[in-house]
Motif scaffolding. Structure first.
Motif, PDB file in Angstrom:
ATOM      1  N   GLN A   1     -36.367 -52.203  -7.736  1.00  0.00           N
ATOM      2  CA  GLN A   1     -35.952 -51.873  -9.092  1.00  0.00           C
ATOM      3  C   GLN A   1     -35.047 -50.642  -9.115  1.00  0.00           C
TER       4      GLN A   1
ATOM      5  N   TYR B   1     -30.643 -49.996 -10.484  1.00  0.00           N
ATOM      6  CA  TYR B   1     -30.047 -49.103 -11.478  1.00  0.00           C
ATOM      7  C   TYR B   1     -28.631 -48.741 -11.061  1.00  0.00           C
TER       8      TYR B   1
ATOM      9  N   ARG C   1     -26.500 -50.417 -15.949  1.00  0.00           N
ATOM     10  CA  ARG C   1     -27.113 -51.655 -15.464  1.00  0.00           C
ATOM     11  C   ARG C   1     -28.522 -51.341 -14.980  1.00  0.00           C
ATOM     12  N   ARG C   2     -29.446 -52.262 -15.289  1.00  0.00           N
ATOM     13  CA  ARG C   2     -30.797 -52.143 -14.748  1.00  0.00           C
ATOM     14  C   ARG C   2     -31.434 -53.528 -14.753  1.00  0.00           C
ATOM     15  N   GLY C   3     -32.482 -53.670 -13.972  1.00  0.00           N
ATOM     16  CA  GLY C   3     -33.230 -54.918 -13.961  1.00  0.00           C
ATOM     17  C   GLY C   3     -32.956 -55.755 -12.733  1.00  0.00           C
ATOM     18  N   ILE C   4     -33.965 -56.528 -12.356  1.00  0.00           N
ATOM     19  CA  ILE C   4     -33.865 -57.426 -11.213  1.00  0.00           C
ATOM     20  C   ILE C   4     -33.813 -58.855 -11.731  1.00  0.00           C
TER      21      ILE C   4
ATOM     22  N   PHE D   1     -34.466 -59.812 -14.946  1.00  0.00           N
ATOM     23  CA  PHE D   1     -33.809 -59.776 -16.248  1.00  0.00           C
ATOM     24  C   PHE D   1     -32.792 -58.653 -16.224  1.00  0.00           C
ATOM     25  N   LEU D   2     -31.572 -58.977 -15.841  1.00  0.00           N
ATOM     26  CA  LEU D   2     -30.502 -57.992 -15.729  1.00  0.00           C
ATOM     27  C   LEU D   2     -30.080 -57.544 -17.120  1.00  0.00           C
ATOM     28  N   ARG D   3     -29.999 -56.242 -17.303  1.00  0.00           N
ATOM     29  CA  ARG D   3     -29.562 -55.690 -18.586  1.00  0.00           C
ATOM     30  C   ARG D   3     -28.323 -54.837 -18.341  1.00  0.00           C
TER      31      ARG D   3
END
Length: 161
Positions: A71, A75, A87-90, A92-94
């Motif tokens: 995780q 980032y 950007r963040r998430g594995i 559920f990419l946000r």
């Protein structure tokens, strides 16, 4: 046709890997408390499920450590001409794009564990109450430089320059 937020177009700046250390320490403390409580219940009350609960907690501790490392690597942020993309998430990419002219507050937070590791958390607040964006795990100097740069960009964009 491609959009500006597609991940292959952007060279991401990553957060410090030391963030994983802080997250793992926090998670380990929590799961050690759960394990100790489960073993204590088993030892004091002969509650047979205590050992099963302790075993499950060990599994969650191991899985949490693995997922935390992955995780933290997910980032990233990028300063672009008109906005900051985070950007963040594995699974559920946000991807969040924050226009510089909409930034109202750029805040640096440093909790005790994060501070001990020389890290900071940068938080951006815009006019929308639900739009706070956070970049955790930045080295202190980088967080301060990024804050100053974002404040400068926000002021020039709001002034219409």
């Amino acid at each position: 046709m491609t959009t500006h937020l597609e991940t292959h177009e952007i060279e991401w700046r990553r957060v410090s890997p030391r963030l994983a250390v802080a997250e793992i320490i926090s998670g380990t403390i929590f799961w050690l408390i759960v394990i100790a409580a489960a073993i204590g219940m088993w030892a004091l009350t002969d509650w047979s499920w205590g050992l099963w609960l302790a075993g499950a907690a060990v599994v969650f501790l191991i899985l949490g450590t693995i997922f935390t490392i992955r995780q933290v690597r997910a980032y990233g942020y990028q300063l672009r001409e008109d906005d900051l993309v985070v950007r963040r998430g594995i699974m559920f990419l946000r991807l969040v794009s924050v226009p510089y002219g909409r930034m109202q507050l750029v805040d640096i937070n440093r909790g005790p564990l994060i501070r001990a590791l020389g890290l900071s958390e940068l938080k951006f607040v815009t006019a929308a109450a639900s739009s706070a964006v956070v970049i955790p795990g930045l080295p202190e100097a980088e967080a301060e430089q990024l804050r100053d740069r974002l404040v400068e960009l926000a002021e020039t964009r709001r002034a219409g320059l």
